[in-house]
Scaffold this active site. Structure first.
Site, short mmCIF file in Angstrom:
data_model
loop_
_atom_site.label_atom_id
_atom_site.label_comp_id
_atom_site.label_asym_id
_atom_site.label_seq_id
_atom_site.Cartn_x
_atom_site.Cartn_y
_atom_site.Cartn_z
N LYS A 45 0.83 -1.21 0.00
CA LYS A 45 0.00 0.00 0.00
C LYS A 45 0.86 1.26 0.00
O LYS A 45 0.60 2.21 -0.76
CB LYS A 45 -0.94 -0.01 1.21
N ARG A 50 2.84 5.97 -3.38
CA ARG A 50 3.97 6.77 -3.84
C ARG A 50 4.21 6.59 -5.33
O ARG A 50 4.57 7.55 -6.03
CB ARG A 50 5.21 6.39 -3.02
N GLY A 117 -5.52 7.77 5.52
CA GLY A 117 -4.64 8.76 6.10
C GLY A 117 -3.40 9.01 5.26
O GLY A 117 -2.90 10.13 5.18
N SER A 190 7.64 9.20 11.69
CA SER A 190 6.49 9.14 10.79
C SER A 190 6.96 9.23 9.35
O SER A 190 7.40 10.28 8.89
CB SER A 190 5.51 10.29 11.08
N GLN A 192 4.95 9.13 6.90
CA GLN A 192 3.99 9.96 6.19
C GLN A 192 4.37 11.43 6.27
O GLN A 192 4.30 12.15 5.26
CB GLN A 192 2.59 9.73 6.75
N ASP A 342 2.15 -0.94 11.71
CA ASP A 342 0.82 -1.40 11.30
C ASP A 342 0.57 -2.85 11.66
O ASP A 342 -0.57 -3.32 11.59
CB ASP A 342 0.67 -1.23 9.78
N LYS A 369 -4.46 5.95 15.04
CA LYS A 369 -4.61 5.33 13.72
C LYS A 369 -6.09 5.39 13.34
O LYS A 369 -6.83 6.26 13.79
CB LYS A 369 -4.07 3.90 13.75
#
Length: 462
Positions: A45, A50, A117, A190, A192, A342, A369
Protein backbone atom coordinates in the site's frame (compact mmCIF):
# COMPACT_ATOMS: atom_id res chain seq x y z
CA UNK A 1 6.76 34.96 2.52
CA UNK A 2 5.22 34.04 5.87
CA UNK A 3 3.62 30.73 6.75
CA UNK A 4 0.11 30.87 8.12
CA UNK A 5 -1.78 28.11 9.92
CA UNK A 6 -5.46 28.59 10.71
CA UNK A 7 -7.62 26.26 12.80
CA UNK A 8 -11.29 27.00 12.24
CA UNK A 9 -13.98 26.33 14.82
CA UNK A 10 -16.18 24.65 12.23
CA UNK A 11 -15.56 22.48 9.18
CA UNK A 12 -14.43 24.23 6.02
CA UNK A 13 -17.32 26.02 4.36
CA UNK A 14 -16.49 24.60 0.93
CA UNK A 15 -16.57 20.97 2.07
CA UNK A 16 -19.53 18.84 0.99
CA UNK A 17 -21.53 16.86 3.57
CA UNK A 18 -19.82 13.69 4.83
CA UNK A 19 -20.77 10.74 2.65
CA UNK A 20 -22.95 8.04 4.21
CA UNK A 21 -21.11 4.97 5.56
CA UNK A 22 -21.57 1.68 3.75
CA UNK A 23 -23.80 -0.93 5.45
CA UNK A 24 -21.94 -3.13 7.97
CA UNK A 25 -20.77 -6.52 6.75
CA UNK A 26 -20.54 -8.82 9.79
CA UNK A 27 -18.70 -12.14 9.53
CA UNK A 28 -18.57 -15.07 11.94
CA UNK A 29 -15.28 -17.01 12.11
CA UNK A 30 -14.75 -20.49 13.54
CA UNK A 31 -11.80 -22.79 14.22
CA UNK A 32 -10.44 -24.40 11.08
CA UNK A 33 -8.30 -27.36 9.95
CA UNK A 34 -4.63 -26.78 9.03
CA UNK A 35 -4.01 -23.97 6.57
CA UNK A 36 -2.09 -25.03 3.49
CA UNK A 37 -1.24 -23.52 0.16
CA UNK A 38 0.63 -20.84 -1.76
CA UNK A 39 -0.78 -17.33 -2.08
CA UNK A 40 0.08 -13.84 -3.31
CA UNK A 41 -0.95 -10.82 -1.29
CA UNK A 42 -1.90 -7.49 -2.91
CA UNK A 43 0.71 -4.88 -3.73
CA UNK A 44 2.31 -2.84 -0.99
CA UNK A 45 0.00 0.00 0.00
CA UNK A 46 2.75 2.47 0.90
CA UNK A 47 4.61 1.87 -2.36
CA UNK A 48 1.38 1.98 -4.41
CA UNK A 49 0.49 5.46 -3.12
CA UNK A 50 3.97 6.77 -3.84
CA UNK A 51 4.20 5.14 -7.26
CA UNK A 52 1.04 6.98 -8.34
CA UNK A 53 2.09 10.34 -6.88
CA UNK A 54 5.64 10.39 -8.22
CA UNK A 55 4.41 9.19 -11.62
CA UNK A 56 1.89 12.03 -11.66
CA UNK A 57 4.78 14.49 -11.18
CA UNK A 58 6.96 12.96 -13.90
CA UNK A 59 6.97 14.21 -17.48
CA UNK A 60 5.61 11.40 -19.64
CA UNK A 61 3.95 8.02 -19.13
CA UNK A 62 4.82 5.65 -16.27
CA UNK A 63 3.61 2.04 -16.04
CA UNK A 64 2.86 0.29 -12.75
CA UNK A 65 2.21 -3.41 -12.24
CA UNK A 66 1.14 -5.00 -8.96
CA UNK A 67 -0.61 -1.83 -7.78
CA UNK A 68 -2.85 -2.37 -4.76
CA UNK A 69 -6.42 -1.79 -5.92
CA UNK A 70 -7.86 -1.17 -2.47
CA UNK A 71 -10.05 1.81 -1.68
CA UNK A 72 -7.22 3.82 -0.11
CA UNK A 73 -5.03 3.69 -3.23
CA UNK A 74 -8.01 4.31 -5.51
CA UNK A 75 -8.68 7.49 -3.51
CA UNK A 76 -5.15 8.65 -4.36
CA UNK A 77 -5.70 7.82 -8.04
CA UNK A 78 -8.96 9.79 -8.11
CA UNK A 79 -7.34 12.83 -6.47
CA UNK A 80 -4.48 12.84 -8.97
CA UNK A 81 -6.96 12.68 -11.87
CA UNK A 82 -8.77 15.65 -10.34
CA UNK A 83 -5.49 17.60 -10.47
CA UNK A 84 -4.74 16.82 -14.11
CA UNK A 85 -2.82 13.53 -14.22
CA UNK A 86 -3.99 10.77 -16.52
CA UNK A 87 -4.40 7.65 -14.39
CA UNK A 88 -5.88 4.58 -16.06
CA UNK A 89 -5.96 0.81 -15.71
CA UNK A 90 -5.11 -1.14 -18.84
CA UNK A 91 -5.47 -4.84 -18.11
CA UNK A 92 -3.01 -5.68 -15.34
CA UNK A 93 -1.04 -2.45 -15.83
CA UNK A 94 -1.80 1.02 -14.52
CA UNK A 95 -0.57 3.90 -16.67
CA UNK A 96 0.04 7.40 -15.37
CA UNK A 97 0.54 10.36 -17.71
CA UNK A 98 2.32 12.87 -15.50
CA UNK A 99 1.89 16.64 -15.53
CA UNK A 100 5.43 17.37 -14.34
CA UNK A 101 6.56 18.98 -11.09
CA UNK A 102 4.74 22.30 -10.83
CA UNK A 103 2.04 21.23 -13.29
CA UNK A 104 -0.82 20.28 -10.97
CA UNK A 105 -4.19 21.81 -11.90
CA UNK A 106 -6.78 23.31 -9.58
CA UNK A 107 -9.28 20.54 -8.63
CA UNK A 108 -12.89 21.46 -9.33
CA UNK A 109 -14.26 19.89 -6.15
CA UNK A 110 -13.22 18.52 -2.79
CA UNK A 111 -10.83 15.55 -2.74
CA UNK A 112 -12.55 12.64 -1.00
CA UNK A 113 -9.92 10.60 0.86
CA UNK A 114 -12.32 7.95 2.15
CA UNK A 115 -10.48 6.20 5.00
CA UNK A 116 -6.95 6.87 3.77
CA UNK A 117 -4.64 8.76 6.10
CA UNK A 118 -1.71 8.11 3.77
CA UNK A 119 -3.53 9.66 0.81
CA UNK A 120 -4.45 12.69 2.88
CA UNK A 121 -1.07 13.43 4.42
CA UNK A 122 0.98 12.82 1.30
CA UNK A 123 -1.36 14.72 -1.01
CA UNK A 124 -1.33 17.66 1.40
CA UNK A 125 2.42 17.76 0.83
CA UNK A 126 1.95 17.50 -2.92
CA UNK A 127 -0.44 20.48 -2.95
CA UNK A 128 1.56 22.57 -0.47
CA UNK A 129 4.11 23.85 -3.01
CA UNK A 130 1.78 24.19 -6.01
CA UNK A 131 -0.37 27.23 -6.86
CA UNK A 132 -3.62 25.37 -6.14
CA UNK A 133 -6.12 25.15 -3.31
CA UNK A 134 -7.53 21.77 -2.33
CA UNK A 135 -10.16 20.74 0.21
CA UNK A 136 -9.73 17.30 1.77
CA UNK A 137 -12.68 15.32 3.13
CA UNK A 138 -12.96 11.77 4.44
CA UNK A 139 -15.16 9.24 6.16
CA UNK A 140 -16.05 9.31 9.87
CA UNK A 141 -12.96 7.32 10.87
CA UNK A 142 -10.50 9.48 8.93
CA UNK A 143 -12.17 12.67 10.15
CA UNK A 144 -11.28 11.72 13.73
CA UNK A 145 -7.57 11.48 12.94
CA UNK A 146 -5.40 14.53 13.77
CA UNK A 147 -3.37 16.11 10.97
CA UNK A 148 -1.35 18.63 13.01
CA UNK A 149 1.92 16.76 12.64
CA UNK A 150 1.88 17.23 8.87
CA UNK A 151 0.28 20.69 8.91
CA UNK A 152 3.12 22.13 10.99
CA UNK A 153 6.05 21.56 8.57
CA UNK A 154 3.94 22.42 5.51
CA UNK A 155 2.95 25.71 7.13
CA UNK A 156 6.65 26.43 7.72
CA UNK A 157 7.17 25.99 3.98
CA UNK A 158 4.52 28.63 3.30
CA UNK A 159 1.33 26.64 2.75
CA UNK A 160 -1.85 27.98 4.33
CA UNK A 161 -3.92 25.29 6.01
CA UNK A 162 -7.44 25.78 7.34
CA UNK A 163 -8.55 22.79 9.37
CA UNK A 164 -11.50 21.72 11.45
CA UNK A 165 -11.17 21.76 15.27
CA UNK A 166 -8.41 19.49 16.50
CA UNK A 167 -6.51 19.84 13.20
CA UNK A 168 -8.89 17.37 11.61
CA UNK A 169 -10.72 16.95 8.32
CA UNK A 170 -12.39 18.56 6.50
CA UNK A 171 -9.43 20.85 5.86
CA UNK A 172 -8.21 23.10 3.07
CA UNK A 173 -4.64 23.55 1.83
CA UNK A 174 -3.69 26.63 -0.17
CA UNK A 175 -0.30 25.99 -1.72
CA UNK A 176 2.56 28.46 -1.77
CA UNK A 177 4.56 28.82 -4.98
CA UNK A 178 7.43 29.26 -4.60
CA UNK A 179 7.49 27.53 -1.24
CA UNK A 180 10.29 27.94 1.30
CA UNK A 181 12.89 25.19 1.79
CA UNK A 182 13.26 24.09 5.41
CA UNK A 183 15.34 21.83 7.60
CA UNK A 184 12.85 19.80 9.65
CA UNK A 185 13.53 17.32 12.42
CA UNK A 186 10.68 14.85 12.82
CA UNK A 187 9.31 15.12 16.39
CA UNK A 188 7.86 11.61 16.06
CA UNK A 189 8.85 8.77 13.76
CA UNK A 190 6.49 9.14 10.79
CA UNK A 191 7.16 8.12 7.21
CA UNK A 192 3.99 9.96 6.19
CA UNK A 193 5.19 13.30 7.55
CA UNK A 194 8.63 12.76 6.02
CA UNK A 195 7.10 11.93 2.65
CA UNK A 196 4.72 14.90 2.76
CA UNK A 197 7.68 17.26 3.26
CA UNK A 198 9.66 15.58 0.47
CA UNK A 199 6.68 15.86 -1.89
CA UNK A 200 6.38 19.56 -1.09
CA UNK A 201 10.15 19.93 -1.58
CA UNK A 202 9.96 18.67 -5.17
CA UNK A 203 8.53 22.01 -6.33
CA UNK A 204 10.44 24.16 -3.83
CA UNK A 205 13.62 26.00 -4.95
CA UNK A 206 16.71 25.15 -2.95
CA UNK A 207 17.39 22.17 -0.71
CA UNK A 208 14.93 20.87 1.86
CA UNK A 209 16.20 18.58 4.61
CA UNK A 210 14.33 16.12 6.79
CA UNK A 211 16.14 14.75 9.84
CA UNK A 212 14.94 11.44 11.25
CA UNK A 213 16.17 10.69 14.78
CA UNK A 214 14.56 7.25 14.31
CA UNK A 215 14.59 5.75 10.82
CA UNK A 216 11.20 5.08 9.20
CA UNK A 217 10.23 3.22 6.04
CA UNK A 218 12.32 4.55 3.16
CA UNK A 219 10.13 3.85 0.13
CA UNK A 220 9.97 7.55 -0.78
CA UNK A 221 13.74 7.96 -0.82
CA UNK A 222 14.29 4.80 -2.89
CA UNK A 223 11.60 5.69 -5.41
CA UNK A 224 12.49 9.36 -5.75
CA UNK A 225 16.07 8.36 -6.60
CA UNK A 226 14.69 6.03 -9.27
CA UNK A 227 12.62 8.86 -10.75
CA UNK A 228 15.75 11.02 -11.02
CA UNK A 229 15.28 13.41 -8.10
CA UNK A 230 18.39 15.00 -6.58
CA UNK A 231 18.12 13.26 -3.22
CA UNK A 232 20.75 12.11 -0.76
CA UNK A 233 20.56 10.17 2.51
CA UNK A 234 23.32 10.52 5.09
CA UNK A 235 23.81 9.36 8.65
CA UNK A 236 24.63 11.97 11.27
CA UNK A 237 24.74 12.32 15.04
CA UNK A 238 21.18 13.66 14.86
CA UNK A 239 19.93 10.71 12.78
CA UNK A 240 19.28 10.13 9.10
CA UNK A 241 19.40 13.33 7.03
CA UNK A 242 17.41 13.24 3.79
CA UNK A 243 18.22 16.18 1.50
CA UNK A 244 16.23 16.97 -1.64
CA UNK A 245 16.93 19.74 -4.12
CA UNK A 246 13.71 21.09 -5.56
CA UNK A 247 12.35 22.19 -8.91
CA UNK A 248 13.01 18.62 -9.96
CA UNK A 249 12.35 17.05 -13.33
CA UNK A 250 11.19 13.50 -12.74
CA UNK A 251 11.55 10.85 -15.43
CA UNK A 252 8.71 8.37 -16.06
CA UNK A 253 9.34 4.85 -14.78
CA UNK A 254 8.21 1.25 -15.11
CA UNK A 255 7.41 0.10 -11.57
CA UNK A 256 6.68 -3.33 -10.12
CA UNK A 257 5.04 -3.13 -6.69
CA UNK A 258 6.00 -5.98 -4.34
CA UNK A 259 3.50 -7.69 -2.06
CA UNK A 260 2.58 -5.78 1.08
CA UNK A 261 4.29 -7.16 4.22
CA UNK A 262 1.51 -5.67 6.34
CA UNK A 263 -1.02 -7.75 4.42
CA UNK A 264 1.23 -10.83 4.37
CA UNK A 265 1.30 -10.69 8.18
CA UNK A 266 -2.26 -12.06 8.40
CA UNK A 267 -1.89 -15.38 6.51
CA UNK A 268 1.62 -15.80 7.98
CA UNK A 269 0.49 -15.46 11.60
CA UNK A 270 -2.62 -17.55 10.91
CA UNK A 271 -0.28 -20.33 9.74
CA UNK A 272 1.88 -19.97 12.86
CA UNK A 273 -1.18 -20.29 15.13
CA UNK A 274 -3.31 -23.02 13.48
CA UNK A 275 -1.83 -26.46 14.26
CA UNK A 276 -0.48 -28.37 11.25
CA UNK A 277 -0.38 -25.35 8.94
CA UNK A 278 2.20 -24.77 6.20
CA UNK A 279 1.73 -21.65 4.04
CA UNK A 280 3.92 -19.95 1.43
CA UNK A 281 3.31 -16.25 0.74
CA UNK A 282 5.06 -15.17 -2.44
CA UNK A 283 6.62 -11.87 -3.48
CA UNK A 284 6.61 -10.17 -0.07
CA UNK A 285 8.54 -6.93 0.40
CA UNK A 286 11.24 -7.38 3.05
CA UNK A 287 12.62 -3.84 3.08
CA UNK A 288 14.53 -3.59 6.41
CA UNK A 289 12.49 -0.50 7.36
CA UNK A 290 9.33 -2.65 7.12
CA UNK A 291 10.48 -6.09 8.30
CA UNK A 292 10.36 -5.65 12.08
CA UNK A 293 7.45 -8.06 12.50
CA UNK A 294 9.32 -10.97 10.95
CA UNK A 295 12.32 -10.39 13.24
CA UNK A 296 10.05 -10.29 16.32
CA UNK A 297 8.25 -13.45 15.27
CA UNK A 298 11.55 -15.29 14.84
CA UNK A 299 12.59 -14.12 18.31
CA UNK A 300 9.34 -15.70 19.56
CA UNK A 301 10.32 -19.01 17.95
CA UNK A 302 8.37 -18.78 14.69
CA UNK A 303 9.25 -21.19 11.89
CA UNK A 304 9.66 -18.56 9.18
CA UNK A 305 11.89 -19.07 6.16
CA UNK A 306 12.73 -16.55 3.43
CA UNK A 307 13.01 -18.26 0.05
CA UNK A 308 14.06 -16.91 -3.35
CA UNK A 309 15.33 -13.56 -2.03
CA UNK A 310 15.68 -11.02 -4.84
CA UNK A 311 15.24 -7.34 -5.72
CA UNK A 312 12.17 -6.03 -7.54
CA UNK A 313 11.99 -2.37 -8.58
CA UNK A 314 14.67 -1.37 -6.10
CA UNK A 315 12.97 -3.15 -3.18
CA UNK A 316 14.14 -6.42 -1.54
CA UNK A 317 11.57 -9.21 -1.93
CA UNK A 318 11.24 -12.84 -0.82
CA UNK A 319 8.79 -15.71 -0.66
CA UNK A 320 8.01 -16.41 3.01
CA UNK A 321 7.13 -19.88 4.28
CA UNK A 322 5.36 -20.07 7.64
CA UNK A 323 4.69 -23.28 9.57
CA UNK A 324 2.77 -23.81 12.79
CA UNK A 325 5.02 -22.91 15.74
CA UNK A 326 4.95 -22.88 19.53
CA UNK A 327 5.63 -19.22 20.30
CA UNK A 328 7.22 -17.68 23.40
CA UNK A 329 6.52 -14.18 24.68
CA UNK A 330 9.14 -11.48 24.24
CA UNK A 331 9.88 -7.87 25.12
CA UNK A 332 9.43 -5.92 21.88
CA UNK A 333 12.09 -3.17 21.73
CA UNK A 334 10.58 0.31 21.23
CA UNK A 335 13.09 1.08 18.47
CA UNK A 336 11.57 -1.67 16.29
CA UNK A 337 8.15 0.02 16.29
CA UNK A 338 8.59 2.19 13.16
CA UNK A 339 9.39 -0.91 11.10
CA UNK A 340 6.18 -2.72 12.09
CA UNK A 341 3.76 -0.08 13.36
CA UNK A 342 0.82 -1.40 11.30
CA UNK A 343 1.47 -5.02 12.28
CA UNK A 344 1.08 -4.66 16.04
CA UNK A 345 -2.62 -5.64 16.12
CA UNK A 346 -1.98 -9.04 14.52
CA UNK A 347 1.24 -9.47 16.58
CA UNK A 348 -0.89 -9.04 19.71
CA UNK A 349 -3.05 -11.95 18.55
CA UNK A 350 0.07 -14.11 18.16
CA UNK A 351 1.33 -12.98 21.57
CA UNK A 352 -2.00 -13.97 23.15
CA UNK A 353 -1.39 -17.62 22.19
CA UNK A 354 2.33 -17.63 23.08
CA UNK A 355 3.83 -19.04 26.27
CA UNK A 356 4.64 -16.31 28.76
CA UNK A 357 4.42 -12.54 28.68
CA UNK A 358 4.83 -10.23 25.69
CA UNK A 359 5.26 -6.53 26.30
CA UNK A 360 5.37 -3.77 23.69
CA UNK A 361 5.87 -0.11 24.60
CA UNK A 362 6.70 3.11 22.79
CA UNK A 363 3.74 2.60 20.45
CA UNK A 364 1.37 5.35 21.56
CA UNK A 365 1.09 6.16 17.83
CA UNK A 366 -1.44 3.30 17.67
CA UNK A 367 -3.95 5.43 19.56
CA UNK A 368 -4.33 7.81 16.59
CA UNK A 369 -4.61 5.33 13.72
CA UNK A 370 -7.96 4.44 12.12
CA UNK A 371 -9.01 3.75 15.70
CA UNK A 372 -7.39 3.63 19.13
CA UNK A 373 -5.78 0.30 18.31
CA UNK A 374 -4.32 -0.21 21.76
CA UNK A 375 -7.71 0.15 23.45
CA UNK A 376 -9.55 -1.97 20.88
CA UNK A 377 -7.00 -4.80 20.96
CA UNK A 378 -6.97 -4.80 24.78
CA UNK A 379 -10.76 -4.88 24.92
CA UNK A 380 -11.13 -7.54 22.23
CA UNK A 381 -8.44 -9.85 23.59
CA UNK A 382 -9.97 -9.58 27.06
CA UNK A 383 -13.25 -10.81 25.57
CA UNK A 384 -11.31 -13.83 24.27
CA UNK A 385 -10.09 -14.76 27.75
CA UNK A 386 -6.67 -13.10 27.54
CA UNK A 387 -5.09 -11.20 30.42
CA UNK A 388 -4.02 -7.81 29.06
CA UNK A 389 -2.48 -4.80 30.75
CA UNK A 390 -3.15 -1.61 28.82
CA UNK A 391 -0.52 1.09 29.20
CA UNK A 392 -0.53 4.60 27.82
CA UNK A 393 1.99 3.66 25.13
CA UNK A 394 1.61 -0.09 24.76
CA UNK A 395 0.23 -3.44 25.90
CA UNK A 396 1.47 -6.31 28.05
CA UNK A 397 -0.13 -9.65 27.21
CA UNK A 398 -0.09 -12.91 29.19
CA UNK A 399 -0.10 -15.64 26.57
CA UNK A 400 -2.36 -18.70 26.73
CA UNK A 401 0.47 -21.14 25.84
CA UNK A 402 -1.35 -22.42 22.76
CA UNK A 403 -4.72 -22.92 24.44
CA UNK A 404 -7.61 -21.82 22.15
CA UNK A 405 -9.23 -18.50 22.89
CA UNK A 406 -12.06 -18.80 25.40
CA UNK A 407 -15.21 -17.33 23.87
CA UNK A 408 -17.95 -19.08 25.84
CA UNK A 409 -20.80 -19.57 23.41
CA UNK A 410 -19.26 -17.07 21.01
CA UNK A 411 -18.42 -13.38 21.09
CA UNK A 412 -18.70 -10.29 18.92
CA UNK A 413 -15.81 -7.89 18.31
CA UNK A 414 -16.43 -4.23 17.43
CA UNK A 415 -13.80 -3.26 14.83
CA UNK A 416 -14.85 0.43 14.80
CA UNK A 417 -14.22 0.86 11.06
CA UNK A 418 -10.59 -0.29 11.41
CA UNK A 419 -9.49 -2.77 8.75
CA UNK A 420 -6.54 -4.13 10.74
CA UNK A 421 -8.64 -4.72 13.86
CA UNK A 422 -11.20 -6.60 11.76
CA UNK A 423 -8.58 -8.79 10.09
CA UNK A 424 -6.70 -9.44 13.33
CA UNK A 425 -9.74 -10.78 15.16
CA UNK A 426 -10.86 -12.78 12.15
CA UNK A 427 -7.50 -14.59 12.44
CA UNK A 428 -8.05 -15.01 16.19
CA UNK A 429 -11.34 -16.74 15.42
CA UNK A 430 -9.44 -19.53 13.63
CA UNK A 431 -8.09 -20.67 17.00
CA UNK A 432 -11.08 -20.02 19.26
CA UNK A 433 -13.32 -22.43 21.17
CA UNK A 434 -16.48 -20.93 19.68
CA UNK A 435 -17.27 -18.56 16.81
CA UNK A 436 -15.91 -15.02 16.84
CA UNK A 437 -18.08 -12.50 15.01
CA UNK A 438 -16.53 -9.36 13.54
CA UNK A 439 -19.19 -6.65 13.46
CA UNK A 440 -18.05 -5.19 10.14
CA UNK A 441 -15.55 -6.50 7.59
CA UNK A 442 -16.35 -3.79 5.01
CA UNK A 443 -13.33 -1.61 5.98
CA UNK A 444 -10.99 -4.42 4.89
CA UNK A 445 -11.56 -3.22 1.32
CA UNK A 446 -9.37 -0.20 2.05
CA UNK A 447 -6.14 -2.23 2.15
CA UNK A 448 -6.77 -5.92 1.42
CA UNK A 449 -9.82 -6.40 -0.82
CA UNK A 450 -8.99 -10.08 -1.47
CA UNK A 451 -8.44 -10.98 2.20
CA UNK A 452 -11.47 -13.23 2.72
CA UNK A 453 -11.03 -15.05 -0.59
CA UNK A 454 -7.30 -15.56 0.07
CA UNK A 455 -7.88 -16.99 3.54
CA UNK A 456 -10.59 -19.30 2.23
CA UNK A 457 -8.20 -20.56 -0.45
CA UNK A 458 -5.90 -21.72 2.39
CA UNK A 459 -8.74 -23.56 4.14
CA UNK A 460 -10.10 -20.94 6.54
CA UNK A 461 -13.82 -20.28 6.85
CA UNK A 462 -14.61 -23.06 4.34
Amino acid sequence: MGARLAMTQAPCQSAPPMHAPSPPQPMSVSACPPLRGTVDVPGDKSISHRALMFSALAVGRSRITGLLEGEDVLATAAALRAMGAGVEREGEVWTVDGVGVGGLLQPEGALDMGNSGTSTRLLMGLVASHPVTATFTGDASLSRRPMARVIEPLARMGAEVTASPGARLPLMVRGMCPAVPIAYTLPVASAQVKSAVLLAALNTPGTTRVIEPVATRDHSERMLAGFGAAITVEESAAGRVISLTGEAELRPQTITVPGDPSSAAFPIIAALLVPGSDVLVRNVGINPTRAGLFAVLRAMGADLVHENEREVGGEPVADIRARHSALTGVEVPPDVAPSMIDEFPILFVAAALARGRTRASGIGELRVKESDRLALMARGLSRLGVTVEEMEDGLAIEGRDGAPFATGGGTTIAAELDHRIAMSFSVAGLVAQAPVTIDDMAPVRTSFPTFVALMRSLGAWA
